[in-house]
Write a protein that holds these residues in place. Structure first.
Motif, PDB file in Angstrom:
ATOM      1  N   TYR A   1       7.424   4.706   0.796  1.00 35.09           N
ATOM      2  CA  TYR A   1       7.231   4.997   2.222  1.00 35.09           C
ATOM      3  C   TYR A   1       6.748   3.744   2.955  1.00 35.09           C
ATOM      4  CZ  TYR A   1       7.206   9.976   0.903  1.00 35.09           C
ATOM      5  OH  TYR A   1       7.529  11.219   0.414  1.00 35.09           O
ATOM      6  N   ALA A   2       5.768   3.059   2.348  1.00 37.02           N
ATOM      7  CA  ALA A   2       5.195   1.874   2.977  1.00 37.02           C
ATOM      8  C   ALA A   2       6.239   0.778   3.154  1.00 37.02           C
ATOM      9  CB  ALA A   2       4.013   1.363   2.148  1.00 37.02           C
ATOM     10  N   ALA A   3       7.035   0.537   2.107  1.00 34.74           N
ATOM     11  CA  ALA A   3       8.078  -0.491   2.196  1.00 34.74           C
ATOM     12  C   ALA A   3       9.113  -0.122   3.259  1.00 34.74           C
ATOM     13  CB  ALA A   3       8.744  -0.678   0.840  1.00 34.74           C
ATOM     14  N   GLY A   4       9.507   1.150   3.283  1.00 36.95           N
ATOM     15  CA  GLY A   4      10.466   1.596   4.292  1.00 36.95           C
ATOM     16  C   GLY A   4       9.924   1.441   5.702  1.00 36.95           C
ATOM     17  N   ALA A   5       8.648   1.781   5.890  1.00 42.41           N
ATOM     18  CA  ALA A   5       8.031   1.652   7.210  1.00 42.41           C
ATOM     19  C   ALA A   5       7.984   0.195   7.655  1.00 42.41           C
ATOM     20  CB  ALA A   5       6.624   2.248   7.185  1.00 42.41           C
ATOM     21  N   LEU A   6       7.664  -0.702   6.730  1.00 43.99           N
ATOM     22  CA  LEU A   6       7.636  -2.126   7.055  1.00 43.99           C
ATOM     23  C   LEU A   6       9.026  -2.627   7.432  1.00 43.99           C
ATOM     24  CD1 LEU A   6       5.232  -3.302   4.214  1.00 43.99           C
ATOM     25  CD2 LEU A   6       4.777  -3.464   6.676  1.00 43.99           C
ATOM     26  N   LEU A   7      10.044  -2.164   6.722  1.00 39.28           N
ATOM     27  CA  LEU A   7      11.420  -2.516   7.078  1.00 39.28           C
ATOM     28  C   LEU A   7      11.774  -1.984   8.466  1.00 39.28           C
ATOM     29  CD1 LEU A   7      13.310  -1.906   3.701  1.00 39.28           C
ATOM     30  CD2 LEU A   7      12.875  -4.101   4.805  1.00 39.28           C
ATOM     31  N   GLY A   8      11.255  -0.792   8.786  1.00 34.14           N
ATOM     32  CA  GLY A   8      11.506  -0.221  10.095  1.00 34.14           C
ATOM     33  C   GLY A   8      10.904  -1.049  11.213  1.00 34.14           C
ATOM     34  N   VAL A   9       9.687  -1.535  11.008  1.00 33.52           N
ATOM     35  CA  VAL A   9       9.040  -2.394  12.010  1.00 33.52           C
ATOM     36  C   VAL A   9       9.869  -3.661  12.217  1.00 33.52           C
ATOM     37  CG1 VAL A   9       7.012  -3.812  12.505  1.00 33.52           C
ATOM     38  CG2 VAL A   9       6.729  -1.500  11.572  1.00 33.52           C
TER      39      VAL A   9
ATOM     40  N   LEU B   1       5.937  -8.409   3.037  1.00 32.96           N
ATOM     41  CA  LEU B   1       5.115  -7.368   2.412  1.00 32.96           C
ATOM     42  C   LEU B   1       5.988  -6.299   1.759  1.00 32.96           C
ATOM     43  CD1 LEU B   1       2.264  -6.891   5.053  1.00 32.96           C
ATOM     44  CD2 LEU B   1       2.043  -7.806   2.739  1.00 32.96           C
ATOM     45  N   ALA B   2       7.076  -5.918   2.439  1.00 33.36           N
ATOM     46  CA  ALA B   2       7.990  -4.926   1.868  1.00 33.36           C
ATOM     47  C   ALA B   2       8.601  -5.446   0.575  1.00 33.36           C
ATOM     48  CB  ALA B   2       9.094  -4.585   2.876  1.00 33.36           C
ATOM     49  N   THR B   3       8.981  -6.717   0.563  1.00 33.64           N
ATOM     50  CA  THR B   3       9.569  -7.313  -0.638  1.00 33.64           C
ATOM     51  C   THR B   3       8.585  -7.299  -1.803  1.00 33.64           C
ATOM     52  OG1 THR B   3      10.897  -8.772   0.773  1.00 33.64           O
ATOM     53  CG2 THR B   3      10.724  -9.359  -1.552  1.00 33.64           C
ATOM     54  N   LEU B   4       7.334  -7.617  -1.522  1.00 32.57           N
ATOM     55  CA  LEU B   4       6.304  -7.607  -2.566  1.00 32.57           C
ATOM     56  C   LEU B   4       6.085  -6.194  -3.102  1.00 32.57           C
ATOM     57  CD1 LEU B   4       3.760 -10.069  -0.951  1.00 32.57           C
ATOM     58  CD2 LEU B   4       5.015 -10.439  -3.083  1.00 32.57           C
ATOM     59  N   LEU B   5       6.074  -5.209  -2.207  1.00 32.17           N
ATOM     60  CA  LEU B   5       5.884  -3.816  -2.635  1.00 32.17           C
ATOM     61  C   LEU B   5       7.028  -3.347  -3.523  1.00 32.17           C
ATOM     62  CD1 LEU B   5       4.526  -2.022   0.570  1.00 32.17           C
ATOM     63  CD2 LEU B   5       3.378  -2.168  -1.649  1.00 32.17           C
ATOM     64  N   ILE B   6       8.252  -3.698  -3.141  1.00 27.09           N
ATOM     65  CA  ILE B   6       9.418  -3.241  -3.902  1.00 27.09           C
ATOM     66  C   ILE B   6       9.486  -3.941  -5.265  1.00 27.09           C
ATOM     67  CG2 ILE B   6      11.947  -3.141  -3.907  1.00 27.09           C
ATOM     68  CD1 ILE B   6      11.792  -2.968  -0.830  1.00 27.09           C
ATOM     69  N   THR B   7       8.921  -5.132  -5.346  1.00 33.49           N
ATOM     70  CA  THR B   7       8.941  -5.869  -6.614  1.00 33.49           C
ATOM     71  C   THR B   7       7.841  -5.404  -7.566  1.00 33.49           C
ATOM     72  OG1 THR B   7       9.756  -7.830  -5.446  1.00 33.49           O
ATOM     73  CG2 THR B   7       8.925  -8.158  -7.682  1.00 33.49           C
ATOM     74  N   PHE B   8       6.650  -5.168  -6.994  1.00 38.18           N
ATOM     75  CA  PHE B   8       5.490  -4.885  -7.846  1.00 38.18           C
ATOM     76  C   PHE B   8       4.893  -3.501  -7.607  1.00 38.18           C
ATOM     77  CE2 PHE B   8       5.440  -9.577  -7.139  1.00 38.18           C
ATOM     78  CZ  PHE B   8       5.736  -9.952  -8.441  1.00 38.18           C
ATOM     79  N   GLY B   9       5.692  -2.576  -7.053  1.00 40.47           N
ATOM     80  CA  GLY B   9       5.190  -1.231  -6.804  1.00 40.47           C
ATOM     81  C   GLY B   9       4.694  -0.572  -8.089  1.00 40.47           C
ATOM     82  N   PRO B  10       3.588   0.181  -8.009  1.00 45.40           N
ATOM     83  CA  PRO B  10       3.063   0.872  -9.196  1.00 45.40           C
ATOM     84  C   PRO B  10       4.137   1.743  -9.855  1.00 45.40           C
ATOM     85  CG  PRO B  10       1.507   1.016  -7.391  1.00 45.40           C
ATOM     86  CD  PRO B  10       2.756   0.417  -6.821  1.00 45.40           C
ATOM     87  N   GLY B  11       4.266   1.636 -11.158  1.00 42.25           N
ATOM     88  CA  GLY B  11       5.247   2.434 -11.885  1.00 42.25           C
ATOM     89  C   GLY B  11       6.575   1.744 -12.056  1.00 42.25           C
ATOM     90  N   LEU B  12       6.766   0.595 -11.381  1.00 36.92           N
ATOM     91  CA  LEU B  12       8.024  -0.138 -11.521  1.00 36.92           C
ATOM     92  C   LEU B  12       7.979  -1.036 -12.752  1.00 36.92           C
ATOM     93  CD1 LEU B  12       9.101  -1.409  -7.979  1.00 36.92           C
ATOM     94  CD2 LEU B  12      10.381   0.099  -9.483  1.00 36.92           C
ATOM     95  N   PRO B  13       8.994  -0.972 -13.596  1.00 36.05           N
ATOM     96  CA  PRO B  13       9.055  -1.918 -14.706  1.00 36.05           C
ATOM     97  C   PRO B  13       9.383  -3.312 -14.188  1.00 36.05           C
ATOM     98  CG  PRO B  13      11.067  -0.632 -14.597  1.00 36.05           C
ATOM     99  CD  PRO B  13      10.135  -0.033 -13.579  1.00 36.05           C
TER     100      PRO B  13
ATOM    101  N   MET C   1      17.198  -4.227  -3.646  1.00 34.27           N
ATOM    102  CA  MET C   1      16.151  -4.114  -4.654  1.00 34.27           C
ATOM    103  C   MET C   1      15.683  -2.667  -4.801  1.00 34.27           C
ATOM    104  SD  MET C   1      13.942  -7.501  -3.671  1.00 34.27           S
ATOM    105  CE  MET C   1      12.554  -7.106  -4.715  1.00 34.27           C
ATOM    106  N   LEU C   2      15.536  -1.990  -3.662  1.00 34.62           N
ATOM    107  CA  LEU C   2      15.082  -0.599  -3.694  1.00 34.62           C
ATOM    108  C   LEU C   2      16.106   0.292  -4.386  1.00 34.62           C
ATOM    109  CD1 LEU C   2      12.614   1.000  -2.703  1.00 34.62           C
ATOM    110  CD2 LEU C   2      13.861   1.486  -0.591  1.00 34.62           C
ATOM    111  N   ALA C   3      17.393   0.040  -4.115  1.00 32.65           N
ATOM    112  CA  ALA C   3      18.447   0.815  -4.759  1.00 32.65           C
ATOM    113  C   ALA C   3      18.476   0.564  -6.265  1.00 32.65           C
ATOM    114  CB  ALA C   3      19.802   0.479  -4.140  1.00 32.65           C
ATOM    115  N   LEU C   4      18.266  -0.697  -6.660  1.00 34.08           N
ATOM    116  CA  LEU C   4      18.280  -1.055  -8.081  1.00 34.08           C
ATOM    117  C   LEU C   4      17.108  -0.443  -8.833  1.00 34.08           C
ATOM    118  CD1 LEU C   4      19.343  -4.812  -7.891  1.00 34.08           C
ATOM    119  CD2 LEU C   4      20.710  -2.904  -8.743  1.00 34.08           C
TER     120      LEU C   4
END
Length: 277
Positions: free
Chosen positions: A160-168, A209-221, A267-270
């Motif tokens: 949600y946070a990454a999507g919101a940042l992309l929206g801004v 910030l969105a890029t960092l979240l999508i790369t290192f989001g909790p639970g992401l391998p 990245m989000l799709a992958l």
């Protein structure tokens, strides 16, 4: 007749409409949607976006005429405002009906996302909260895809946070080229109040910030492909900031912002099912 159909399609803001639809399709593919369900998701998002685009051109027709926007079919008179308004409501209904087979939760979330777009067109665009509809709609877009699966699931918080940042960032990207025209017709959203350079810095910061979240989001391998995306995204963002501080905003900056956004979406799709709770 064909000319009017083309004009009506051009009044739908085809660029953003196609981009958001492609984002949804990419998310669906990453989540493993079967072909039939993927087509349903794509059509539902497409008609939802068409309704937002058409409502924008219908509501802004008089303002667009005042600033002589030659790229706006309704303002030029190529298609009547009445037709554009009717198309907006029809597309709204079709988009919601097509979402229903994806599940009630997906329908509710999609309805909120569309309502956010309409709220922007109906007046929020002229306030300091102009960024809110974009943050809400883009933040919820992944949830439409995850909840529309045969086994519905909510996205993780960082999605949600990454999507919101992309929206801004998308909001700023959409507004920057039109700051002068908007000022002439009384539109004063957040980018207008901040100015071009601070708005550009806001967009690049949000994308980083969105890029960092999508790369290192909790639970992401940890995946090499996501790290590659991180490097590309941050390099584009840093390049954009340097250019922004050295010169006035140009179309090149907008292209860099879009590059960052595309990288983030891929990245989000992958990330696939890793985005769900």
């Amino acid at each position: 007749m064909a000319k009017k159909v083309v004009s009506l399609l051009l009044a739908s803001h085809p660029g953003p409409t196609v981009v958001v639809t492609v984002i949804a399709v990419g998310l669906g593919i990453g989540l493993g949607y079967p072909p039939g369900r993927l087509v349903l998701l794509a059509l539902a998002i497409l008609f939802g976006q068409l309704s937002i685009g058409w409502s924008n051109d219908w509501l802004d027709a008089a303002r667009d005429r005042a600033v002589e926007r030659t790229d706006k079919p309704a303002a030029r008179g190529d298609v009547s405002v009445t037709t554009v308004r009717a198309a907006a409501f029809i597309a709204l209904a079709v988009g919601l009906v097509l979402t229903l087979p994806l599940g009630i939760a997906a329908l509710v979330v999609h309805a909120i996302a569309i309502a956010s777009g309409w709220a922007y067109n109906l007046g929020l665009k002229s306030t300091a909260y102009s960024w809110v509809p974009f943050a809400v709609a883009f933040g919820l877009l992944p949830a439409i895809a995850t909840l529309g699966q045969e086994q519905p699931a909510w996205p993780q918080w960082w999605v949600y946070a990454a999507g919101a940042l992309l929206g801004v960032a998308a909001h700023v990207t959409n507004v920057l080229p039109d700051l002068e025209d908007d000022a002439r017709t009384g539109i004063r959203g957040l980018p207008h109040r901040l100015g071009a350079r601070p708005s550009g810095l806001l967009a690049f910061s949000a994308l980083a910030l969105a890029t960092l979240l999508i790369t290192f989001g909790p639970g992401l391998p940890v995946r090499p492909v996501l790290l590659v995306g991180l490097v590309i995204g941050l390099a584009a963002a840093i390049t954009g900031v340097v250019l922004l501080l050295r010169r006035s905003p140009t179309r090149l900056l907008m292209q860099l912002i879009m590059t960052c956004a595309i990288v983030d979406v891929v990245m989000l799709a992958l990330a696939g099912q890793s985005v769900t709770v």
